[in-house]
Design a protein around this motif. Sequence first.
Motif, PDB file in Angstrom:
ATOM      1  N   UNK A 231      37.904 -30.385 -41.141  1.00  0.00           N
ATOM      2  CA  UNK A 231      37.794 -29.662 -42.402  1.00  0.00           C
ATOM      3  C   UNK A 231      37.391 -28.216 -42.121  1.00  0.00           C
ATOM      4  N   UNK A 232      38.062 -27.284 -42.768  1.00  0.00           N
ATOM      5  CA  UNK A 232      37.720 -25.872 -42.621  1.00  0.00           C
ATOM      6  C   UNK A 232      36.517 -25.554 -43.494  1.00  0.00           C
ATOM      7  N   UNK A 233      35.467 -25.030 -42.890  1.00  0.00           N
ATOM      8  CA  UNK A 233      34.267 -24.664 -43.626  1.00  0.00           C
ATOM      9  C   UNK A 233      34.178 -23.150 -43.703  1.00  0.00           C
ATOM     10  N   UNK A 234      33.615 -22.660 -44.815  1.00  0.00           N
ATOM     11  CA  UNK A 234      33.490 -21.214 -45.011  1.00  0.00           C
ATOM     12  C   UNK A 234      32.047 -20.751 -44.861  1.00  0.00           C
ATOM     13  N   UNK A 235      31.100 -21.681 -44.802  1.00  0.00           N
ATOM     14  CA  UNK A 235      29.705 -21.306 -44.617  1.00  0.00           C
ATOM     15  C   UNK A 235      29.486 -20.902 -43.168  1.00  0.00           C
ATOM     16  N   UNK A 236      29.008 -19.720 -42.959  1.00  0.00           N
ATOM     17  CA  UNK A 236      28.826 -19.206 -41.607  1.00  0.00           C
ATOM     18  C   UNK A 236      29.484 -17.854 -41.479  1.00  0.00           C
ATOM     19  N   UNK A 237      29.879 -17.498 -40.287  1.00  0.00           N
ATOM     20  CA  UNK A 237      30.444 -16.178 -40.060  1.00  0.00           C
ATOM     21  C   UNK A 237      31.854 -16.083 -40.611  1.00  0.00           C
ATOM     22  N   UNK A 238      32.668 -17.098 -40.403  1.00  0.00           N
ATOM     23  CA  UNK A 238      34.053 -17.050 -40.870  1.00  0.00           C
ATOM     24  C   UNK A 238      34.539 -18.465 -41.111  1.00  0.00           C
ATOM     25  N   UNK A 239      35.722 -18.590 -41.750  1.00  0.00           N
ATOM     26  CA  UNK A 239      36.306 -19.901 -41.956  1.00  0.00           C
ATOM     27  C   UNK A 239      36.743 -20.485 -40.618  1.00  0.00           C
ATOM     28  N   UNK A 240      36.296 -21.716 -40.345  1.00  0.00           N
ATOM     29  CA  UNK A 240      36.623 -22.356 -39.079  1.00  0.00           C
ATOM     30  C   UNK A 240      36.464 -23.864 -39.214  1.00  0.00           C
TER      31      UNK A 240
ATOM     32  N   UNK B 267      30.621  -6.916 -48.435  1.00  0.00           N
ATOM     33  CA  UNK B 267      31.933  -6.544 -47.904  1.00  0.00           C
ATOM     34  C   UNK B 267      31.989  -6.952 -46.442  1.00  0.00           C
ATOM     35  N   UNK B 268      33.104  -7.551 -46.043  1.00  0.00           N
ATOM     36  CA  UNK B 268      33.256  -7.956 -44.646  1.00  0.00           C
ATOM     37  C   UNK B 268      34.719  -7.795 -44.230  1.00  0.00           C
ATOM     38  N   UNK B 269      34.898  -7.417 -42.986  1.00  0.00           N
ATOM     39  CA  UNK B 269      36.240  -7.247 -42.424  1.00  0.00           C
ATOM     40  C   UNK B 269      36.372  -8.169 -41.226  1.00  0.00           C
ATOM     41  N   UNK B 270      37.451  -8.953 -41.210  1.00  0.00           N
ATOM     42  CA  UNK B 270      37.677  -9.913 -40.136  1.00  0.00           C
ATOM     43  C   UNK B 270      39.033  -9.643 -39.490  1.00  0.00           C
ATOM     44  N   UNK B 271      39.041  -9.684 -38.166  1.00  0.00           N
ATOM     45  CA  UNK B 271      40.282  -9.427 -37.439  1.00  0.00           C
ATOM     46  C   UNK B 271      40.347 -10.361 -36.233  1.00  0.00           C
ATOM     47  N   UNK B 272      41.471 -11.029 -36.087  1.00  0.00           N
ATOM     48  CA  UNK B 272      41.730 -11.813 -34.886  1.00  0.00           C
ATOM     49  C   UNK B 272      42.431 -10.932 -33.861  1.00  0.00           C
ATOM     50  N   UNK B 273      42.120 -11.153 -32.600  1.00  0.00           N
ATOM     51  CA  UNK B 273      42.742 -10.342 -31.561  1.00  0.00           C
ATOM     52  C   UNK B 273      42.904 -11.186 -30.298  1.00  0.00           C
TER      53      UNK B 273
ATOM     54  N   UNK C 284      25.975  -6.459 -40.419  1.00  0.00           N
ATOM     55  CA  UNK C 284      26.021  -7.441 -39.344  1.00  0.00           C
ATOM     56  C   UNK C 284      27.364  -7.358 -38.641  1.00  0.00           C
ATOM     57  N   UNK C 285      27.402  -7.879 -37.433  1.00  0.00           N
ATOM     58  CA  UNK C 285      28.632  -8.004 -36.656  1.00  0.00           C
ATOM     59  C   UNK C 285      28.569  -9.329 -35.908  1.00  0.00           C
ATOM     60  N   UNK C 286      29.696 -10.000 -35.828  1.00  0.00           N
ATOM     61  CA  UNK C 286      29.734 -11.301 -35.156  1.00  0.00           C
ATOM     62  C   UNK C 286      31.113 -11.505 -34.554  1.00  0.00           C
ATOM     63  N   UNK C 287      31.159 -12.315 -33.517  1.00  0.00           N
ATOM     64  CA  UNK C 287      32.425 -12.580 -32.829  1.00  0.00           C
ATOM     65  C   UNK C 287      32.476 -14.026 -32.385  1.00  0.00           C
ATOM     66  N   UNK C 288      33.668 -14.604 -32.461  1.00  0.00           N
ATOM     67  CA  UNK C 288      33.955 -15.909 -31.874  1.00  0.00           C
ATOM     68  C   UNK C 288      34.900 -15.689 -30.706  1.00  0.00           C
ATOM     69  N   UNK C 289      34.484 -16.119 -29.526  1.00  0.00           N
ATOM     70  CA  UNK C 289      35.246 -15.847 -28.304  1.00  0.00           C
ATOM     71  C   UNK C 289      35.668 -17.156 -27.660  1.00  0.00           C
ATOM     72  N   UNK C 290      36.978 -17.316 -27.432  1.00  0.00           N
ATOM     73  CA  UNK C 290      37.501 -18.497 -26.757  1.00  0.00           C
ATOM     74  C   UNK C 290      37.467 -18.231 -25.255  1.00  0.00           C
ATOM     75  N   UNK C 291      36.418 -18.721 -24.573  1.00  0.00           N
ATOM     76  CA  UNK C 291      36.220 -18.400 -23.170  1.00  0.00           C
ATOM     77  C   UNK C 291      37.247 -19.093 -22.284  1.00  0.00           C
ATOM     78  N   UNK C 292      37.560 -20.330 -22.582  1.00  0.00           N
ATOM     79  CA  UNK C 292      38.640 -21.038 -21.895  1.00  0.00           C
ATOM     80  C   UNK C 292      39.125 -22.145 -22.821  1.00  0.00           C
ATOM     81  N   UNK C 293      39.920 -23.033 -22.309  1.00  0.00           N
ATOM     82  CA  UNK C 293      40.530 -24.042 -23.169  1.00  0.00           C
ATOM     83  C   UNK C 293      39.511 -24.976 -23.803  1.00  0.00           C
ATOM     84  N   UNK C 294      38.328 -25.109 -23.206  1.00  0.00           N
ATOM     85  CA  UNK C 294      37.348 -26.079 -23.708  1.00  0.00           C
ATOM     86  C   UNK C 294      36.032 -25.456 -24.152  1.00  0.00           C
ATOM     87  N   UNK C 295      35.851 -24.156 -23.983  1.00  0.00           N
ATOM     88  CA  UNK C 295      34.556 -23.525 -24.251  1.00  0.00           C
ATOM     89  C   UNK C 295      34.726 -22.331 -25.182  1.00  0.00           C
ATOM     90  N   UNK C 296      33.967 -22.350 -26.279  1.00  0.00           N
ATOM     91  CA  UNK C 296      33.986 -21.259 -27.249  1.00  0.00           C
ATOM     92  C   UNK C 296      32.572 -20.732 -27.425  1.00  0.00           C
TER      93      UNK C 296
END
Length: 713
Positions: free
Chosen positions: A45-54, A338-344, A389-401
């Motif tokens: 289930x996608x949750x919106x509570x937190x930094x971003x929807x995930x 106000x918040x700005x989100x960008x995937x890269x 605030x500023x926050x980031x989600x980083x996919x370090x490898x296939x199994x670790x975020x």
Amino acid sequence: MRATQLSCRAGAWPRAALAAGLGLLGCSGASAQQEPVEAERRADILVVTGVREQRSAEVPRSLSITTRDDLDRLPAINLVDLLGRAANLNLRSTLGNAKFSGVDIRGQGDTYTSNVLVMVDGIRLNAPDLSGADLSIVPVDLVERIEVIRGANTVRYGNGAVGGVINIITRTPAAGGEVGVRGRVGSFATRGGGADAAWGGAHWSAALAAEFNDTDGYRDNSELTQRDVRARIGYAPTEWFSAAVGALLHDDQYGLPGPVTAADFAGSDAARRQTRFPFDGGETDDDVLRADVTLGSAETGELRVVAFDRQRRNPFRIGAGAATPFGEIDEDTQRLDARFERSFQLGARQHSLIVGVDGNNSDYGRREGPLTTAGTTVKQGYLAQRGWFAAADLQLNATLKAALGYRQDSLAIDGSDGVVVDDLCDDLLVIGTGQNTVTLCNDPGGPRSGVAVDRAATDRWRNHAFEAGLVYSPTASTNIFLAYAESFRNPNVDELVLAAADLGPQTSRHWDAGIRHLAGDAVELGLAVFSSDTRDEILFFVPPFLVGSGAGPAPGEASLGLNRNAEQIVERLGGEADVRWNAASWLELTGNIGYTRARFAGSGARLPLVPEWTAGATALFTLAGGYSLSIAGSYVGPRPDGNDFSNTRFPQVASYVVADAKLSWERNGFSAYAGIANVFDEVYAASVYNEQFYPQAPRNFYAGFSYRIQSSG
């Protein structure tokens, strides 16, 4: 349900096992040979509570999700009843209705109203005083999902997101249209109903809903009447732009019966029903206007801006006679997020970044009587909060975020309290706010001072918070998380008025770790542990007149009514475990257990009104012909009296077990239900101060229906 379908019937329920949160899990069906069905994968289930929807599985926190299906089928009179069954979510209530109830997450104690943040579609519901969030303004039928994230979420939400965040997501208009009507009745002359309509077109959408509820309440002078109207209009001409405006208009009238003595609480039902305060009560007008704008896309990044204005007026009378005039609380709050989100993409991995700013201005005033009466106390406060605030989600490898975040926040409070000294003045003119307020008598004889200011203060605080988390997913069905977070909480306007001179913010450090696992196709398991240390925890001492007792403090204890920072660090340590098992096509079982050890580091004394153990269990039977039967139970362990910080002044508040049941039927958009709350007629209190008890309702009944018509666009 026939008796032959189950191996344990209602009369044979082991209450001790239910108290441990596992009693219902011990019931096995006679048709156990049926193949189990795939569990509802809440990890997806996608949750919106937190930094971003995930995905919920990617959140490095302990969380609970209540779906629309849960709301329809599980036994609950209101949202608070439902939330209070989750692990380490402890019901707090004085009257048993949602207006004067809430949930404490992970042992925040008597100040949970300021340490647990409640959101409705991303908007703060908490008031700037100690009244907390009024969950009664959210109709259950209009809720799509409830997300609860335990622990600090300060980076995203700022002040007050200490014990956890509850985000209530309401229904949104789908393509086409829908119309719904509903009605309900229950014990204590309870009745209510509502209607809603929504329409969604190619570019425009609209929704309108109205709700009415009325009850006499279990106790004398505990009546509550509520009316709510909400409306929303949305416009989305392109994929990169959408806007919406909405309004919520709420008003209510209520009684306040106050507590009963220990002797009356232990006596008859009639003694628990009675009140010593037959004229206490009040009314509330609470209106919210909201505007949302979204710009951009997944490719360019998305900017979301939310603004709202809240006007709250609350005349009240407490501890008074029939001739005593009303006091009043007034709140005027504006907030902008106000918040700005960008995937890269970096290397071969996809990441996301979010930055945001927020701020609110709140003008708050409280008086205990009319401004024309000498001796009336007057309290005023102006709050200005700013943060980024500023926050980031980083996919370090296939199994670790990894998740990282940082916030800076500032708060300025101008406050004063005083007393009316001129009882001859019947036309007072108030100019300015906070420390700059001037109150004049507008009599023809010339201006004279109407209010003598006893205390005026200007406080400026700057806070910051950092968080870091890791989620390791060795398989598609297993997620292991570890997180560190910092939180802060500023004193609210109520706490500042009756405060020690050096009262300031509290700060905390939090550690969380846990695992979520899908075992096979039918079982979901969750386990989390946590610890936190809070410095300068803000403690609230309830004044004697609020609990009907003149009991003074024990030797060496601070005076009642004085708010101050704790000299000792408050340590919290604990965890929660939960399981969901789709045992068969007709049976779903859930169970949870929570432990919280909240103590003052120096003395080892427990924090008042915090149980060490809580537990819950449910069984949901899907029967033939569109019927379903749900049975739920919860256990709350013993805890110290609300005014016993040394744990030596009063006996512990007793533990209790409450069980509820509900039978539902649904077909072709029409549903009906009937339920029993407090099946075992348990005598219990969720709030106790100075051995003054707020008894909760005994066994009671309710029934209702709803009908919804939908058409595709």
